[in-house]
Design an enzyme around this catalytic site. Sequence first.
Site, PDB file in Angstrom:
ATOM      1  N   LYS A   1       0.842  -1.200   0.000  1.00 20.32           N
ATOM      2  CA  LYS A   1       0.000   0.000   0.000  1.00 20.32           C
ATOM      3  C   LYS A   1       0.875   1.247   0.000  1.00 20.32           C
ATOM      4  O   LYS A   1       2.017   1.201   0.467  1.00 20.32           O
ATOM      5  CB  LYS A   1      -0.856   0.017   1.275  1.00 20.32           C
ATOM      6  CG  LYS A   1      -2.012  -0.960   1.296  1.00 20.32           C
ATOM      7  CD  LYS A   1      -2.810  -0.818   2.585  1.00 20.32           C
ATOM      8  CE  LYS A   1      -3.935  -1.829   2.645  1.00 20.32           C
ATOM      9  NZ  LYS A   1      -4.981  -1.606   1.636  1.00 20.32           N
TER      10      LYS A   1
ATOM     11  N   GLU B   1      -6.372  -9.461   0.515  1.00 19.25           N
ATOM     12  CA  GLU B   1      -6.102 -10.599   1.411  1.00 19.25           C
ATOM     13  C   GLU B   1      -7.296 -10.974   2.277  1.00 19.25           C
ATOM     14  O   GLU B   1      -7.425 -12.122   2.688  1.00 19.25           O
ATOM     15  CB  GLU B   1      -4.887 -10.279   2.300  1.00 19.25           C
ATOM     16  CG  GLU B   1      -5.180  -9.486   3.584  1.00 19.25           C
ATOM     17  CD  GLU B   1      -5.743  -8.090   3.353  1.00 19.25           C
ATOM     18  OE1 GLU B   1      -5.594  -7.560   2.237  1.00 19.25           O
ATOM     19  OE2 GLU B   1      -6.340  -7.532   4.289  1.00 19.25           O
TER      20      GLU B   1
ATOM     21  N   ASP C   1      -7.473  -3.256  10.634  1.00 20.50           N
ATOM     22  CA  ASP C   1      -8.018  -4.203   9.651  1.00 20.50           C
ATOM     23  C   ASP C   1      -8.508  -5.500  10.305  1.00 20.50           C
ATOM     24  O   ASP C   1      -8.889  -6.437   9.619  1.00 20.50           O
ATOM     25  CB  ASP C   1      -6.966  -4.487   8.573  1.00 20.50           C
ATOM     26  CG  ASP C   1      -7.582  -4.824   7.213  1.00 20.50           C
ATOM     27  OD1 ASP C   1      -8.773  -4.512   7.005  1.00 20.50           O
ATOM     28  OD2 ASP C   1      -6.875  -5.418   6.384  1.00 20.50           O
TER      29      ASP C   1
ATOM     30  N   ARG D   1     -10.505 -11.286   1.680  1.00 25.73           N
ATOM     31  CA  ARG D   1     -11.409 -12.283   1.086  1.00 25.73           C
ATOM     32  C   ARG D   1     -10.788 -13.679   1.125  1.00 25.73           C
ATOM     33  O   ARG D   1     -11.496 -14.675   1.155  1.00 25.73           O
ATOM     34  CB  ARG D   1     -11.750 -11.863  -0.353  1.00 25.73           C
ATOM     35  CG  ARG D   1     -10.558 -11.758  -1.248  1.00 25.73           C
ATOM     36  CD  ARG D   1     -10.836 -10.953  -2.511  1.00 25.73           C
ATOM     37  NE  ARG D   1     -10.948  -9.510  -2.235  1.00 25.73           N
ATOM     38  CZ  ARG D   1     -11.302  -8.612  -3.124  1.00 25.73           C
ATOM     39  NH1 ARG D   1     -11.587  -8.973  -4.361  1.00 25.73           N
ATOM     40  NH2 ARG D   1     -11.380  -7.330  -2.794  1.00 25.73           N
TER      41      ARG D   1
HETATM   42  N1  BES Z   1      -8.155  -3.748   4.278  1.00 23.09           N
HETATM   43  C1  BES Z   1      -8.286  -3.327   2.937  1.00 23.09           C
HETATM   44  C2  BES Z   1      -9.566  -2.542   2.682  1.00 23.09           C
HETATM   45  C3  BES Z   1      -9.619  -1.194   3.338  1.00 23.09           C
HETATM   46  C4  BES Z   1      -9.057  -0.102   2.707  1.00 23.09           C
HETATM   47  C5  BES Z   1     -10.263  -1.008   4.531  1.00 23.09           C
HETATM   48  C6  BES Z   1      -9.136   1.153   3.296  1.00 23.09           C
HETATM   49  C7  BES Z   1     -10.347   0.232   5.127  1.00 23.09           C
HETATM   50  C8  BES Z   1      -9.774   1.313   4.489  1.00 23.09           C
HETATM   51  C9  BES Z   1      -8.297  -4.535   2.005  1.00 23.09           C
HETATM   52  O1  BES Z   1      -7.527  -5.598   2.428  1.00 23.09           O
HETATM   53  C10 BES Z   1      -7.757  -4.093   0.692  1.00 23.09           C
HETATM   54  O2  BES Z   1      -6.654  -3.673   0.660  1.00 23.09           O
HETATM   55  N2  BES Z   1      -8.559  -4.186  -0.358  1.00 23.09           N
HETATM   56  C11 BES Z   1      -8.156  -3.795  -1.656  1.00 23.09           C
HETATM   57  C12 BES Z   1      -8.625  -4.829  -2.637  1.00 23.09           C
HETATM   58  C13 BES Z   1      -8.174  -4.599  -4.056  1.00 23.09           C
HETATM   59  C14 BES Z   1      -6.691  -4.819  -4.150  1.00 23.09           C
HETATM   60  C15 BES Z   1      -8.920  -5.545  -4.954  1.00 23.09           C
HETATM   61  C16 BES Z   1      -8.781  -2.448  -1.966  1.00 23.09           C
HETATM   62  O3  BES Z   1      -9.962  -2.275  -1.668  1.00 23.09           O
HETATM   63  O4  BES Z   1      -8.085  -1.575  -2.445  1.00 23.09           O
HETATM   64 ZN    ZN Z   2      -7.223  -5.753   4.430  1.00 23.44          ZN
HETATM   65 MN    MN Z   3      -5.529  -5.384   1.822  1.00 21.07          MN
END
Ligand code: BES
Ligand code: ZN
Ligand code: MN
Length: 497
Positions: free
Chosen positions: A276, A348, A287, A350
């Site tokens: 990220k 991750e 998370d 899912r």
């Molecule tokens: N934990 C994150 C989702 C998240 C992002 C929660 C910001 C709260 C605030 C999750 O694991 C994630 O990174 N999801 C990605 C999925 C994508 C790579 C398909 C996302 O939503 O960007």
């Molecule tokens: Zn996550």
């Molecule tokens: Mn993630």
Amino acid sequence: MKLNYSANNISEFTVGSIVYFVPEFEKISDKQLKAVDTATSGALTTMLESEEFTGAMGEVASVYHPAGFKAGRVVLVGLGEKKEITPDSFRKAAGHVSRYSGLKSSAKAVFYFGKFDDERFYQAVIEGYLLGSWKLLDYKTGDAAEDKTALKEITFVIDNPRQLKRLEKAVERGFIIGEGQTMVRELAFTPSNFLTPQLLSKKAQQLARKYKFTCRVLDEKAIAKEKMGALESVARGSNEPPRFIILEYKGAPAGRKPIVLVGKGVTFDSGGISLKPGLNMHEMKGDMTGAAVVLSTIVTAARLKLPQNVTVLIPATENMPSGKATRPGDIITARNGKTIEIINTDAEGRLILADALDYANEFKPQAVLDIATLTGASLFVLGYSGAPIMGNNDKLLTRVKEASEATAERVWELPLWDDFYDRMKSSIADLVNSGGRAAGTACAGAFLENFIGDYPWAHIDIAYVDLEPKGRPYIPAGPTGIGLRLLIEVLSAWKKL
Ligand code: BES
Ligand code: ZN
Ligand code: MN
């Protein structure tokens, strides 16, 4: 905090403040309010005429030294327009008053309900107070580590003495639920170095002992034996070993099938190799909020002695980059045998839910609800205002929506169209873990459905609603603890599907 209940006249209490919940008014007609006005030589009339206080939502004002009162001040709190008053009006009003500076010099206060006699209002007030005044001071030192302004004793006062038993019951319920929700916030806010998967499982064990439900923890070896390959693939990159936490509360006869609650327990999500960006990455300590919600829900269910069997499943892991970490392009095999092409290691949540949803089959559940900070895309669905929900069973989704109405924790259903399933198909494996940005929240839901068994299922995405940016009446800026009231209401109202 000490809680008392009374139907005595509000002039009788020797406390710092009498907190008086009042609806919006144009003239002072209410008998008790008139008494306050008279006792303050018309201060209330003056305030009303100058529109300093009209009882609108968000207004809080004090009148001092009411003659004949033992208390030093009456704090008036607006509930808004009379016709529109709901339990959430009381929750909000109590949230406003919980941070009111005029209350901070009082160790003891009376909360007075005036004409309102409804248990949902009583419950909402204590919830709103606990939620509105919450702060986490554990990581401060010295003077800052102590909240000296919190009330030590609240006496709840109503007019009708015959309602006292019901008042007490409702406030006790609200207190337990309020504590449940602040526990979610506390866990969500706890830094990842204080809450690794192992430490989370220890915490669950302690809570299970204290509140008398069972706790089993699968360590990395047991996880491998269970063939939870999706969970393993996420954990690979971290030096912290994963844990799979299984909690069981029996509030109903042993033969009754459980309601299974699954919570995403990523104790830190760096994104893994698909790292990220640095901005706000620290927020990914939260998370594991889904895990915190289901853990606190089973604690709260046990404290409320809810007559259901509840099973909680928490896959807990970090998502970290390293030489051992899963790479984009890798193919892994989930517990149910399906193969997944990892497109993005940041998708991750899912993966770990996939193995937990499959493991849920072992309990022959009546229904399964999962809750997770799953997709960043949910910011563009409902923002900070509500949680998208999805599922395969209209009756179960209706239950969640009804619980949402009752608790003011907002949800809205997204469709699971065939397009979204198509997007999650891989050219080389059975599935991909990311189908791109468009409709990311619904695509994640469609992905999860590939792992559920033959049971009614609902999925709640709490990404972003878990972390309030600005502050609301009873939700200070920071972790919200959303989901706890919702799930407790689902369980409380539960009947066979
Ligand atoms: N934990 C994150 C989702 C998240 C992002 C929660 C910001 C709260 C605030 C999750 O694991 C994630 O990174 N999801 C990605 C999925 C994508 C790579 C398909 C996302 O939503 O960007
Ligand atoms: Zn996550
Ligand atoms: Mn993630």
